[in-house]
Scaffold this motif. Structure first.
Motif, PDB file in Angstrom:
ATOM      1  N   VAL A 101       0.850  -1.189   0.000  1.00  0.00           N
ATOM      2  CA  VAL A 101       0.000   0.000   0.000  1.00  0.00           C
ATOM      3  C   VAL A 101       0.888   1.242   0.000  1.00  0.00           C
ATOM      4  O   VAL A 101       1.913   1.299   0.690  1.00  0.00           O
ATOM      5  CB  VAL A 101      -0.936   0.011   1.231  1.00  0.00           C
ATOM      6  CG1 VAL A 101      -1.848   1.225   1.205  1.00  0.00           C
ATOM      7  CG2 VAL A 101      -1.763  -1.275   1.269  1.00  0.00           C
ATOM      8  N   ASN A 154      -2.730   6.431   4.809  1.00  0.00           N
ATOM      9  CA  ASN A 154      -4.030   7.113   4.851  1.00  0.00           C
ATOM     10  C   ASN A 154      -4.053   8.234   5.889  1.00  0.00           C
ATOM     11  O   ASN A 154      -5.028   8.437   6.599  1.00  0.00           O
ATOM     12  CB  ASN A 154      -5.146   6.103   5.140  1.00  0.00           C
ATOM     13  CG  ASN A 154      -6.543   6.654   4.864  1.00  0.00           C
ATOM     14  OD1 ASN A 154      -6.726   7.458   3.946  1.00  0.00           O
ATOM     15  ND2 ASN A 154      -7.515   6.215   5.643  1.00  0.00           N
ATOM     16  N   TYR A 187      -8.819  -7.221   4.950  1.00  0.00           N
ATOM     17  CA  TYR A 187      -9.642  -6.161   4.366  1.00  0.00           C
ATOM     18  C   TYR A 187     -10.559  -5.530   5.419  1.00  0.00           C
ATOM     19  O   TYR A 187     -10.616  -4.306   5.560  1.00  0.00           O
ATOM     20  CB  TYR A 187     -10.471  -6.726   3.214  1.00  0.00           C
ATOM     21  CG  TYR A 187     -11.441  -5.734   2.617  1.00  0.00           C
ATOM     22  CD1 TYR A 187     -10.996  -4.675   1.829  1.00  0.00           C
ATOM     23  CD2 TYR A 187     -12.823  -5.844   2.852  1.00  0.00           C
ATOM     24  CE1 TYR A 187     -11.885  -3.758   1.287  1.00  0.00           C
ATOM     25  CE2 TYR A 187     -13.717  -4.941   2.311  1.00  0.00           C
ATOM     26  CZ  TYR A 187     -13.236  -3.900   1.528  1.00  0.00           C
ATOM     27  OH  TYR A 187     -14.125  -2.985   1.005  1.00  0.00           O
ATOM     28  N   LEU A 232      -7.346  -2.884   5.844  1.00  0.00           N
ATOM     29  CA  LEU A 232      -7.308  -2.147   4.581  1.00  0.00           C
ATOM     30  C   LEU A 232      -8.450  -1.149   4.450  1.00  0.00           C
ATOM     31  O   LEU A 232      -8.246   0.005   4.056  1.00  0.00           O
ATOM     32  CB  LEU A 232      -7.327  -3.131   3.402  1.00  0.00           C
ATOM     33  CG  LEU A 232      -6.138  -4.089   3.313  1.00  0.00           C
ATOM     34  CD1 LEU A 232      -6.304  -5.027   2.124  1.00  0.00           C
ATOM     35  CD2 LEU A 232      -4.822  -3.317   3.196  1.00  0.00           C
ATOM     36  N   LYS A 233      -9.654  -1.564   4.805  1.00  0.00           N
ATOM     37  CA  LYS A 233     -10.804  -0.667   4.663  1.00  0.00           C
ATOM     38  C   LYS A 233     -10.915   0.331   5.815  1.00  0.00           C
ATOM     39  O   LYS A 233     -10.927   1.551   5.577  1.00  0.00           O
ATOM     40  CB  LYS A 233     -12.085  -1.482   4.521  1.00  0.00           C
ATOM     41  CG  LYS A 233     -13.325  -0.614   4.301  1.00  0.00           C
ATOM     42  CD  LYS A 233     -14.575  -1.480   4.139  1.00  0.00           C
ATOM     43  CE  LYS A 233     -15.821  -0.617   3.938  1.00  0.00           C
ATOM     44  NZ  LYS A 233     -17.038  -1.461   3.808  1.00  0.00           N
ATOM     45  N   ILE A 256      -9.074   1.793   2.020  1.00  0.00           N
ATOM     46  CA  ILE A 256      -9.145   1.138   0.711  1.00  0.00           C
ATOM     47  C   ILE A 256     -10.431   0.317   0.659  1.00  0.00           C
ATOM     48  O   ILE A 256     -10.569  -0.687   1.355  1.00  0.00           O
ATOM     49  CB  ILE A 256      -7.916   0.238   0.469  1.00  0.00           C
ATOM     50  CG1 ILE A 256      -6.659   1.104   0.410  1.00  0.00           C
ATOM     51  CG2 ILE A 256      -8.078  -0.584  -0.814  1.00  0.00           C
ATOM     52  CD1 ILE A 256      -5.374   0.326   0.370  1.00  0.00           C
ATOM     53  N   GLU A 257     -11.371   0.753  -0.159  1.00  0.00           N
ATOM     54  CA  GLU A 257     -12.654   0.058  -0.255  1.00  0.00           C
ATOM     55  C   GLU A 257     -12.711  -0.857  -1.476  1.00  0.00           C
ATOM     56  O   GLU A 257     -13.264  -1.948  -1.408  1.00  0.00           O
ATOM     57  CB  GLU A 257     -13.798   1.076  -0.300  1.00  0.00           C
ATOM     58  CG  GLU A 257     -13.898   1.907   0.975  1.00  0.00           C
ATOM     59  CD  GLU A 257     -15.230   2.615   1.104  1.00  0.00           C
ATOM     60  OE1 GLU A 257     -16.169   2.259   0.363  1.00  0.00           O
ATOM     61  OE2 GLU A 257     -15.335   3.520   1.948  1.00  0.00           O
ATOM     62  N   LEU A 282     -10.813  -3.129  -3.788  1.00  0.00           N
ATOM     63  CA  LEU A 282      -9.544  -3.848  -3.905  1.00  0.00           C
ATOM     64  C   LEU A 282      -9.106  -4.039  -5.349  1.00  0.00           C
ATOM     65  O   LEU A 282      -7.928  -4.280  -5.613  1.00  0.00           O
ATOM     66  CB  LEU A 282      -9.654  -5.216  -3.223  1.00  0.00           C
ATOM     67  CG  LEU A 282      -9.797  -5.192  -1.695  1.00  0.00           C
ATOM     68  CD1 LEU A 282     -10.072  -6.595  -1.168  1.00  0.00           C
ATOM     69  CD2 LEU A 282      -8.540  -4.623  -1.040  1.00  0.00           C
ATOM     70  N   ASP A 329      -8.576   0.495  -6.652  1.00  0.00           N
ATOM     71  CA  ASP A 329      -7.881   1.537  -5.911  1.00  0.00           C
ATOM     72  C   ASP A 329      -6.391   1.506  -6.277  1.00  0.00           C
ATOM     73  O   ASP A 329      -5.717   0.485  -6.088  1.00  0.00           O
ATOM     74  CB  ASP A 329      -8.053   1.324  -4.407  1.00  0.00           C
ATOM     75  CG  ASP A 329      -7.673   2.567  -3.606  1.00  0.00           C
ATOM     76  OD1 ASP A 329      -6.624   3.170  -3.909  1.00  0.00           O
ATOM     77  OD2 ASP A 329      -8.409   2.921  -2.674  1.00  0.00           O
ATOM     78  N   ARG A 369      -3.971   2.811  -4.872  1.00  0.00           N
ATOM     79  CA  ARG A 369      -3.055   2.858  -3.726  1.00  0.00           C
ATOM     80  C   ARG A 369      -2.580   1.469  -3.313  1.00  0.00           C
ATOM     81  O   ARG A 369      -1.655   1.347  -2.509  1.00  0.00           O
ATOM     82  CB  ARG A 369      -3.745   3.542  -2.546  1.00  0.00           C
ATOM     83  CG  ARG A 369      -4.062   5.030  -2.804  1.00  0.00           C
ATOM     84  CD  ARG A 369      -4.951   5.597  -1.705  1.00  0.00           C
ATOM     85  NE  ARG A 369      -4.347   5.384  -0.403  1.00  0.00           N
ATOM     86  CZ  ARG A 369      -5.010   4.920   0.662  1.00  0.00           C
ATOM     87  NH1 ARG A 369      -6.291   4.598   0.566  1.00  0.00           N
ATOM     88  NH2 ARG A 369      -4.395   4.758   1.816  1.00  0.00           N
ATOM     89  N   ILE A 370      -3.211   0.405  -3.844  1.00  0.00           N
ATOM     90  CA  ILE A 370      -2.836  -0.950  -3.451  1.00  0.00           C
ATOM     91  C   ILE A 370      -2.417  -1.763  -4.669  1.00  0.00           C
ATOM     92  O   ILE A 370      -2.995  -1.629  -5.750  1.00  0.00           O
ATOM     93  CB  ILE A 370      -3.998  -1.655  -2.701  1.00  0.00           C
ATOM     94  CG1 ILE A 370      -3.535  -3.003  -2.149  1.00  0.00           C
ATOM     95  CG2 ILE A 370      -5.214  -1.814  -3.588  1.00  0.00           C
ATOM     96  CD1 ILE A 370      -4.527  -3.636  -1.193  1.00  0.00           C
TER      97      ILE A 370
END
Length: 414
Positions: A252, A256, A330, A334-335, A340-341, A343, A346, A348-349
């Motif tokens: 990632v 955030n 997740y 992650l979320k 990160i919604e 997968l 996004d 960013r991942i």
């Protein structure tokens, strides 16, 4: 009942098979791709990526037509030859550490529709339609769907005896793999294999969900033409104990907006954190996660998982998903923490197949483009089957499954 059929494969001439077959197109770096295309005129890469220098400048329609024309050139030049009669094929792949053996056959679209062939991954509609258009315009497929079946003593014994016979191919590749192919064209053996698979109630897709969905879409759109070949799609059937399941690790780009200390504190709500400093630590079992952050490795132990004894058959539908390590990461990290919604989309991942060394993950974080990396423990076949049996979907990039079939080794014409 699982219906399989023999088919008339298009295959490389025996003296050229090692030159023709190639890895999946996406496995090649631009430099490797250019090298193979420049110096090996027999590579199937010429078929699947014609006019590669200008590939970004031509429309998909022209590219697909180019594939069809180049494929026909390979046939006209006798680089590719058609078998005289329908057959099954026994295919063995030997890597440095493992051996895989399976049966190449046609599998039924109706079985796929009726959930005899079960799925565990979601598909993206645009990719399904894109590959459907590819199949329709090129008229062939050389990428079988990897499908597992429950281990069967009689089939295993038959495979062992068949491998004592003379193969039609035996060759090595530049990535130090050995490949062997046997043809199964006697009526007795064909009927015997079909009866054995008739007795198998369910098959499971391991890899190739988009390919199978595209074959279904092509069938649906051409059902009026009654093309028997569209009733089936090419598959590589392998015993479930003979597949190798790797994880996909996650990297990632940022935290955030969290500081390192804030991030670690938020992780501690659901995980026991142990610093491993410079030790290249990987998860050793389910409910364990590895993390690389700011030059140090961490072991993360899921607190709820420590008290749980996972048994896929005993869980209700919700618990099956909730107990997947990829879903836990997740839902808990992650979320809610990293924001990160999506997968799949996004930016960013990104994902690294677990077959690669964790040094690859470490280097990407050390270079500064990514801030944190997570290592997962690979799922096992029981988790995959539990998800499929309950019509559930695993999180994107949950599994990387081997073996991988070589393009150009076998072609199923439509």
């Amino acid at each position: 009942m699982s219906k399989i059929i023999p088919f008339q494969a298009i295959r490389p001439a025996p003296d050229k098979v090692a030159l023709v077959t190639c890895r999946n197109y996406d496995d090649y770096s631009p430099a490797e791709l250019a090298s193979w295309l420049n110096f090996n005129p027999y590579s199937f890469l010429h078929v699947i990526n014609p006019a590669y220098v200008h590939s970004q400048k031509i429309t998909l329609d022209k590219r697909f037509k180019g594939v069809a024309h180049k494929y026909q050139d390979f046939k006209n030049e006798s680089t590719l030859l058609e078998d005289i009669s329908p057959a099954f094929y026994l295919y063995q792949i030997e890597t440095k550490s493992q051996s895989f053996t399976g049966i190449v056959a046609g599998t039924s679209i109706k079985d796929y529709k009726n959930n005899v062939i079960k799925k565990h991954e979601d598909t993206l509609q645009y990719r399904v339609e894109l590959f459907k258009d590819y199949l329709q315009q090129t008229g062939f497929n050389t990428e079988p769907v990897l499908i597992t079946y429950p281990d069967n003593v009689e089939i295993n014994n038959w495979i062992s005896e068949k491998k004592k016979e003379q193969p039609i191919y035996h060759f090595s590749t530049t990535n130090k793999e050995n490949h062997t192919l046997w043809k199964v064209d006697s009526e007795t053996e064909i009927n015997w294999l079909q009866k054995k698979f008739d007795a198998i109630p369910e098959l499971y897709i391991a890899d190739g969900h988009h390919r199978s969905a595209s074959a279904e879409l092509l069938y649906d759109q051409n059902i009026a033409f009654e093309n028997e070949k569209l009733n089936y799609f090419m598959s590589f059937l392998i015993a479930e104990s003979n597949v190798k399941i790797y994880e996909f690790n996650r990297i990632v780009r940022d935290l955030n907006g969290n500081s390192k200390d804030d991030f670690l504190e938020k992780l501690s709500v659901h995980f026991i954190l142990i610093s491993k400093e410079q030790e290249l630590w990987k998860p050793q079992s389910k409910f364990e996660f590895g993390m690389y952050l700011d030059g140090s490795f961490y072991a993360l132990f899921f607190k709820q998982g420590i008290k749980s004894n996972f048994d896929a058959g005993a869980k209700n539908v919700n618990e099956i998903l909730e107990n997947l390590d990829a879903q836990i990461l997740y839902d808990k990290v992650l979320k809610p923490i990293l924001g990160i919604e999506d997968l799949r989309n996004d930016e960013r991942i990104e994902y690294i197949a677990g077959r690669q060394s964790i040094l690859a993950l470490k280097e990407l974080v050390d270079e500064g483009e990514f801030e944190v990396g997570f290592m997962l423990f690979p799922s096992d076949i029981s988790e995959i089957k539990a998800v499929a049996d309950n019509n559930l979907i695993m999180p994107p990039k949950s599994t990387y499954i081997e073996p991988k079939f070589r393009s150009g080794l076998m072609v199923y014409e439509l």
